[in-house]
Design an enzyme around this catalytic site. Structure first.
Site, PDB file in Angstrom:
ATOM      1  N   GLU A 145     -11.911   3.482  -5.196  1.00  0.00           N
ATOM      2  CA  GLU A 145     -12.359   3.131  -3.850  1.00  0.00           C
ATOM      3  C   GLU A 145     -12.344   4.332  -2.916  1.00  0.00           C
ATOM      4  O   GLU A 145     -11.639   5.321  -3.137  1.00  0.00           O
ATOM      5  CB  GLU A 145     -11.504   2.005  -3.268  1.00  0.00           C
ATOM      6  CG  GLU A 145     -10.027   2.304  -3.168  1.00  0.00           C
ATOM      7  CD  GLU A 145      -9.183   1.068  -2.881  1.00  0.00           C
ATOM      8  OE1 GLU A 145      -9.560  -0.043  -3.285  1.00  0.00           O
ATOM      9  OE2 GLU A 145      -8.127   1.227  -2.255  1.00  0.00           O
ATOM     10  N   HIS A 192      -0.793   3.561  -4.293  1.00  0.00           N
ATOM     11  CA  HIS A 192      -1.060   3.696  -2.870  1.00  0.00           C
ATOM     12  C   HIS A 192      -0.663   2.448  -2.101  1.00  0.00           C
ATOM     13  O   HIS A 192      -0.415   1.382  -2.678  1.00  0.00           O
ATOM     14  CB  HIS A 192      -2.541   3.999  -2.610  1.00  0.00           C
ATOM     15  CG  HIS A 192      -3.478   2.901  -3.047  1.00  0.00           C
ATOM     16  ND1 HIS A 192      -3.781   2.678  -4.374  1.00  0.00           N
ATOM     17  CD2 HIS A 192      -4.183   1.986  -2.340  1.00  0.00           C
ATOM     18  CE1 HIS A 192      -4.630   1.671  -4.466  1.00  0.00           C
ATOM     19  NE2 HIS A 192      -4.897   1.229  -3.241  1.00  0.00           N
ATOM     20  N   GLN A 251       0.422  -0.682  -4.517  1.00  0.00           N
ATOM     21  CA  GLN A 251      -0.530  -1.205  -5.500  1.00  0.00           C
ATOM     22  C   GLN A 251      -1.217  -0.096  -6.265  1.00  0.00           C
ATOM     23  O   GLN A 251      -1.156   1.085  -5.906  1.00  0.00           O
ATOM     24  CB  GLN A 251      -1.578  -2.078  -4.802  1.00  0.00           C
ATOM     25  CG  GLN A 251      -2.396  -1.341  -3.752  1.00  0.00           C
ATOM     26  CD  GLN A 251      -3.322  -2.261  -2.989  1.00  0.00           C
ATOM     27  OE1 GLN A 251      -4.515  -2.299  -3.277  1.00  0.00           O
ATOM     28  NE2 GLN A 251      -2.776  -3.006  -2.019  1.00  0.00           N
ATOM     29  N   ARG A 289       0.204  -5.263  -8.008  1.00  0.00           N
ATOM     30  CA  ARG A 289       1.140  -5.031  -6.897  1.00  0.00           C
ATOM     31  C   ARG A 289       2.574  -4.920  -7.403  1.00  0.00           C
ATOM     32  O   ARG A 289       2.934  -5.519  -8.417  1.00  0.00           O
ATOM     33  CB  ARG A 289       1.045  -6.182  -5.891  1.00  0.00           C
ATOM     34  CG  ARG A 289      -0.360  -6.402  -5.335  1.00  0.00           C
ATOM     35  CD  ARG A 289      -0.392  -7.617  -4.408  1.00  0.00           C
ATOM     36  NE  ARG A 289      -1.751  -7.867  -3.918  1.00  0.00           N
ATOM     37  CZ  ARG A 289      -2.647  -8.607  -4.544  1.00  0.00           C
ATOM     38  NH1 ARG A 289      -2.320  -9.189  -5.694  1.00  0.00           N
ATOM     39  NH2 ARG A 289      -3.843  -8.792  -4.041  1.00  0.00           N
ATOM     40  N   HIS A 316      -4.950   0.275  -9.054  1.00  0.00           N
ATOM     41  CA  HIS A 316      -6.116  -0.387  -9.629  1.00  0.00           C
ATOM     42  C   HIS A 316      -6.399   0.189 -11.010  1.00  0.00           C
ATOM     43  O   HIS A 316      -6.193   1.387 -11.251  1.00  0.00           O
ATOM     44  CB  HIS A 316      -7.348  -0.188  -8.742  1.00  0.00           C
ATOM     45  CG  HIS A 316      -7.126  -0.573  -7.310  1.00  0.00           C
ATOM     46  ND1 HIS A 316      -6.693  -1.828  -6.937  1.00  0.00           N
ATOM     47  CD2 HIS A 316      -7.276   0.126  -6.165  1.00  0.00           C
ATOM     48  CE1 HIS A 316      -6.594  -1.880  -5.626  1.00  0.00           C
ATOM     49  NE2 HIS A 316      -6.928  -0.703  -5.131  1.00  0.00           N
TER      50      HIS A 316
END
Length: 408
Positions: free
Chosen positions: A138, A266, A97, A285, A99
């Site tokens: 994150e 990642h 995935q 994804r 972001h």
């Protein structure tokens, strides 16, 4: 100081033990428990009780953003709590995935809403890939040994990993890697794997079989090959297994923190950790999942130049607190090992979520109000909750904003 009721997300890759043990419940749980959400995101706002009424953190913040967040935070983030704190418990691998960054998320979400409005009018269907208009950088802090695939390998190393399989089937892929320059070659190789993997039916099983052989041989990539074999038990035939070898495999020992910038490819494989992110649920994804995949959008958003650094904590003077600052405004993470006399909760202002992961903690406000936290318990401190102290024998994680934090 408000005790909060976190939301458990029962994704299939979750553990039936980790979150139950953390919160002192019977083991195993009735089903997989993947994430414990402590935040105000509309997809899973934590519950709390104010003035005798059950409500959510989302509603509390929306009703009085300046009081709850502080003026600077409320203005900067449009009245939203800018971070989402989680405990992540992965028993099976998560998807490959990526972001989006802020501009990508804002633009794509707006376009999606416009398209969805027209489509819904004609067909009755709803929105698509993007869950909101926020970025999702994150931070992952490993509570247990945690296996991750984080960012791309260097081009030459990726070639060596695939050459090490000893397979003629991967030569088209290594040719792509050798032909391009750096980042371009890695992106082209990822596209080759994801867009042709299903068409070349023998590629994935051949890579898995070769990985099984090489995992038993000494060498620098044996652990990465072994990870492919273990992932294949859950996702047989998935091109994401081949794509995983383009990514850096590493093991985070307990106490290690990793920062994942927007655009970084990642996959988290196995382990339990505290995860702090911008308040978004945007996940693009491409494999190793039963959820929606969007390969073109993932390829568009992925930045092969992104590196995924280990975050080195810094001490906070006058406390037993370590700060994990990241180069983002939305969040910063703090860890405190309690012991001895009461110490101020760090940070002392702004919106904060406090999580106790072991032992116990007694939080006390300046007016004498108290709140006890045991393992797995958490609370919300608004900007008006100033000069709060903590005492006990536990380990506390505090999520706050990154505004005004010196980034390392």
């Amino acid at each position: 100081m408000d005790p909060i009721r976190p939301i458990i997300k029962p994704y299939a890759w979750g553990s039936r033990e980790a979150l139950a043990r953390l919160r002192g419940r019977s083991v195993p749980s009735a089903g997989p428990e993947a994430e414990l959400w402590m935040g105000a995101h509309p997809a899973g706002p934590a519950g709390l009780t104010r003035d005798g009424r059950a409500t959510t953190l989302h509603e509390v913040v929306a009703a009085a953003p300046e009081r709850e967040l502080g003026g600077a935070c409320a203005r900067r983030f449009g009245g939203r709590l800018p971070f989402l704190l989680k405990v992540l418990a992965a028993e099976q691998p998560l998807s490959v995935q990526v972001h989006p960054d802020r501009e990508q998320a804002r633009t794509a979400f707006a376009a999606q809403l416009a398209t969805a409005t027209a489509t819904a009018t004609a067909t009755g269907t709803g929105p698509g890939t993007y869950a909101d208009d926020w970025p999702k950088p994150e931070l992952l802090y490993a509570l247990t040994r945690f296996e991750v695939l984080a960012g791309f390998r260097d081009r030459d190393e990726a070639v060596a990993v695939f050459d090490g399989l000893g397979l003629a089937d991967v030569r088209p892929l290594t040719d792509v890697l050798r032909a391009g320059d750096g980042a371009t070659a890695l992106t082209d190789a990822l596209r080759t794997v994801l867009e042709t993997g299903h068409d070349r039916a023998g590629l994935v099983p051949a890579v898995v079989a070769a990985s099984r052989r090489q995992a038993r041989a000494p060498g620098p990539y044996a652990a990465a090959y072994d990870a492919v074999v273990r992932m294949a038990e859950h996702h047989p035939g998935d091109p994401g297994l081949v794509a995983s070898l383009l990514m850096r495999y590493q093991v985070l020992e307990p106490g290690t923190a990793l920062f994942m910038p927007a655009g970084g490819l990642h996959a988290y494989l196995n382990g339990v950790g505290v995860e702090l992110m911008a308040a978004s649920d945007n996940v693009l994804r491409a494999g190793l999942t039963t959820k929606e995949v969007n390969i073109p959008e993932l390829l568009r958003v992925t930045d092969p130049a992104v590196r995924v650094p280990v975050v080195r904590p810094s001490g906070v003077p006058g406390s037993r607190t370590r700060a994990y600052a990241c180069p983002v405004e939305e969040f910063a993470l703090y860890r405190t090992e309690l012991g001895g006399p009461p110490k101020p909760v760090v940070p002392s202002s702004g919106p904060r979520i406090v999580l106790c992961v072991d032992g116990s903690a007694l939080l006390r406000g300046p007016e004498g109000d108290e709140l006890s936290l045991g393992p797995g318990a958490s609370c919300f401190l608004s900007d008006s909750d100033r000069d709060v102290t903590a005492q006990g024998d536990g380990t506390l994680f505090v999520a706050g904003t990154g505004l005004g934090v010196a980034h390392r």
